[in-house]
Structure formats: C-alpha cells, structure tokens
Motif scaffolding. Structure first.
Motif, PDB file in Angstrom:
ATOM      1  N   UNK A  12       0.837  -1.205   0.000  1.00  0.00           N
ATOM      2  CA  UNK A  12       0.000   0.000   0.000  1.00  0.00           C
ATOM      3  C   UNK A  12       0.874   1.258   0.000  1.00  0.00           C
ATOM      4  N   UNK A  13       1.910   1.282   0.829  1.00  0.00           N
ATOM      5  CA  UNK A  13       2.794   2.453   0.911  1.00  0.00           C
ATOM      6  C   UNK A  13       3.503   2.698  -0.415  1.00  0.00           C
ATOM      7  N   UNK A  68       2.490   1.778  -3.452  1.00  0.00           N
ATOM      8  CA  UNK A  68       1.500   2.251  -4.419  1.00  0.00           C
ATOM      9  C   UNK A  68       1.146   3.708  -4.155  1.00  0.00           C
ATOM     10  N   UNK A  69       0.930   4.055  -2.893  1.00  0.00           N
ATOM     11  CA  UNK A  69       0.588   5.424  -2.531  1.00  0.00           C
ATOM     12  C   UNK A  69       1.710   6.386  -2.913  1.00  0.00           C
ATOM     13  N   UNK A  70       2.957   5.997  -2.677  1.00  0.00           N
ATOM     14  CA  UNK A  70       4.075   6.881  -3.020  1.00  0.00           C
ATOM     15  C   UNK A  70       4.145   7.094  -4.533  1.00  0.00           C
ATOM     16  N   UNK A  71       3.853   6.055  -5.331  1.00  0.00           N
ATOM     17  CA  UNK A  71       3.813   6.193  -6.792  1.00  0.00           C
ATOM     18  C   UNK A  71       2.741   7.185  -7.210  1.00  0.00           C
ATOM     19  N   UNK A  72       1.555   7.062  -6.614  1.00  0.00           N
ATOM     20  CA  UNK A  72       0.455   7.960  -6.975  1.00  0.00           C
ATOM     21  C   UNK A  72       0.759   9.396  -6.581  1.00  0.00           C
ATOM     22  N   UNK A  73       1.376   9.592  -5.435  1.00  0.00           N
ATOM     23  CA  UNK A  73       1.735  10.952  -4.994  1.00  0.00           C
ATOM     24  C   UNK A  73       2.758  11.553  -5.955  1.00  0.00           C
ATOM     25  N   UNK A  74       3.715  10.747  -6.432  1.00  0.00           N
ATOM     26  CA  UNK A  74       4.698  11.262  -7.407  1.00  0.00           C
ATOM     27  C   UNK A  74       3.995  11.714  -8.686  1.00  0.00           C
ATOM     28  N   UNK A  75       3.000  10.947  -9.153  1.00  0.00           N
ATOM     29  CA  UNK A  75       2.229  11.341 -10.339  1.00  0.00           C
ATOM     30  C   UNK A  75       1.489  12.651 -10.094  1.00  0.00           C
ATOM     31  N   UNK A  76       0.909  12.795  -8.905  1.00  0.00           N
ATOM     32  CA  UNK A  76       0.184  14.024  -8.584  1.00  0.00           C
ATOM     33  C   UNK A  76       1.098  15.242  -8.621  1.00  0.00           C
ATOM     34  N   UNK A  77       2.327  15.099  -8.104  1.00  0.00           N
ATOM     35  CA  UNK A  77       3.248  16.236  -8.060  1.00  0.00           C
ATOM     36  C   UNK A  77       3.690  16.650  -9.454  1.00  0.00           C
ATOM     37  N   UNK A  78       3.589  15.763 -10.436  1.00  0.00           N
ATOM     38  CA  UNK A  78       3.967  16.106 -11.809  1.00  0.00           C
ATOM     39  C   UNK A  78       2.887  16.927 -12.512  1.00  0.00           C
ATOM     40  N   UNK A  79       1.693  16.935 -11.975  1.00  0.00           N
ATOM     41  CA  UNK A  79       0.579  17.640 -12.618  1.00  0.00           C
ATOM     42  C   UNK A  79       0.766  19.141 -12.622  1.00  0.00           C
ATOM     43  N   UNK A  80       0.086  19.784 -13.547  1.00  0.00           N
ATOM     44  CA  UNK A  80       0.138  21.244 -13.650  1.00  0.00           C
ATOM     45  C   UNK A  80      -0.881  21.858 -12.698  1.00  0.00           C
ATOM     46  N   UNK A  81      -0.539  22.976 -12.086  1.00  0.00           N
ATOM     47  CA  UNK A  81      -1.513  23.623 -11.194  1.00  0.00           C
ATOM     48  C   UNK A  81      -2.689  24.168 -12.001  1.00  0.00           C
ATOM     49  N   UNK A  82      -3.815  24.207 -11.365  1.00  0.00           N
ATOM     50  CA  UNK A  82      -5.004  24.751 -12.006  1.00  0.00           C
ATOM     51  C   UNK A  82      -5.311  26.108 -11.405  1.00  0.00           C
ATOM     52  N   UNK A  83      -5.943  26.954 -12.188  1.00  0.00           N
ATOM     53  CA  UNK A  83      -6.249  28.297 -11.675  1.00  0.00           C
ATOM     54  C   UNK A  83      -7.495  28.289 -10.817  1.00  0.00           C
ATOM     55  N   UNK A  84      -8.360  27.291 -10.998  1.00  0.00           N
ATOM     56  CA  UNK A  84      -9.595  27.221 -10.205  1.00  0.00           C
ATOM     57  C   UNK A  84      -9.721  25.837  -9.571  1.00  0.00           C
ATOM     58  N   UNK A  85      -8.962  25.570  -8.512  1.00  0.00           N
ATOM     59  CA  UNK A  85      -8.984  24.222  -7.935  1.00  0.00           C
ATOM     60  C   UNK A  85     -10.347  23.823  -7.382  1.00  0.00           C
ATOM     61  N   UNK A  86     -11.123  24.788  -6.908  1.00  0.00           N
ATOM     62  CA  UNK A  86     -12.425  24.445  -6.349  1.00  0.00           C
ATOM     63  C   UNK A  86     -13.559  25.083  -7.152  1.00  0.00           C
TER      64      UNK A  86
END
Length: 192
Positions: free
Chosen positions: A17-18, A20-38
C-alpha cells in the motif's frame, strides 16, 4: 505461529500500500496547477456522476456490459459489507433500525446482487481465459480483484446460510442464501 504469519502478511500489505501510494503521490506532483482548484463545482459533480457512477466511458462499449454489472453490483455489496462490519463492531447496529421493510428489501437486493455479481465474475474469467478477446488479457491485478470480489460474494452466502441454520428459520427474502443454508443443512448448529 499464526501471529507471526498474520504479522508478516500485514507488513507485506502495508508495504505494498505504501509503495503504491508513493507512486500515486509522485504522479500528482507532476501535474500542472489549475487556476480554479475548487471552481466549476457543478461541472465536476456532473463528471463524477457521469464517469464514476454511470461509467460513461465503459458503457460506450457494448462488449463491456459485464464490467458495468460488476461495478454497480460491487457498490451494493460495499453497502452490505459496511453494515456487516458495523454490526460486528456495534451489535445493535443494523439496517433493521430503518424499518423491517427496508431491511428485508435491501437484504433481498443484496442477496440477488451477490448471485448476479458472482455469475458475471465467472463469465469474466471465462471470457479472459477461454475466449481471449484482443487487448483484454487476464492480468494479475484483474484476477486478484475479481477473485476478491467473488470471495466476498461466496462469504455472504456462507455466512447468511450458516445464520439460517442456527436460527432454523431461512427467510424468504434472501433466496440464494436460504438455498446455501439448505445445502449446509447437515451441519450441526454449533458448527454453523
């Protein structure tokens, strides 16, 4: 010895689990920021409804009808499993608190849904192992997930079938579990 094996299995599961979670977090950090997160909440809620609950992408393919039955059935199974776990932690908790009619109706739907999901999972195994459609191999992940859902379905039938042996009163609103209870009927009440 059992405690050592259980501890080792638990550590392996937590490690997996740890990782897999670390892999997913790495993918998230590669994403581009959005101007309207909410922002755009109605559109996002519509996407969740359309893509997650209604499985719009999968529903477009006629050959994937069985995936839809497994997915929607699993949502119902999850509610039944949550009730069972909560009842184990708090014995007074049950859907019967919402009324006998609701409880019996939900249990009937849950029982039949378990049977349908189990049948469709067997079809999915048959399709992937025997028919072998192109681009749909039986991966280890798919086999494991389907196997765990099938185990959940079988556990439902055995648990309720054993309950009916102990109570000596199979309810008519759970037809498949009552049938399994009849098959297990030769067991003594203490064994059940």
């Amino acid at each position: 010895m059992r405690q050592i094996i259980f501890g080792a299995l638990l550590l392996a599961a937590l490690g997996s689990f740890s990782w897999t979670l670390s892999r997913l977090v790495r993918f998230l950090w590669r994403g581009r920021p959005t101007t309207t997160p909410f922002g755009e909440k109605p559109a996002r809620a519509g996407d969740v409804l359309s893509f997650f609950f209604m499985q719009r992408t999968v529903a477009r393919e006629a050959a994937s009808w069985h995936h839809l039955l497994i997915f929607w059935g699993f949502l119902i199974l999850t509610v039944g499993t949550a009730e069972m776990i909560l009842n184990g932690l708090m014995p007074r908790f049950s859907f019967a608190l919402l009324g006998t009619g609701f409880d019996h109706g939900f249990k009937a739907v849950l029982d039949v849904t378990n049977a349908v999901v189990l049948a469709v999972i067997l079809f999915a195994y048959f399709r992937r192992i025997v028919l072998r459609p192109p681009l749909i191999p039986l991966s280890g992940d798919a086999a494991l997930i389907l196997g765990m859902i099938a185990t959940l379905c079988v556990t439902h039938f055995i648990m309720h079938g054993a309950e009916f042996i102990v109570a000596q009163d199979p309810p008519t609103w759970m037809p498949v579990s009552a049938m399994v209870g009849a098959w297990l009927g030769s067991l003594a009440g203490a064994t059940a």
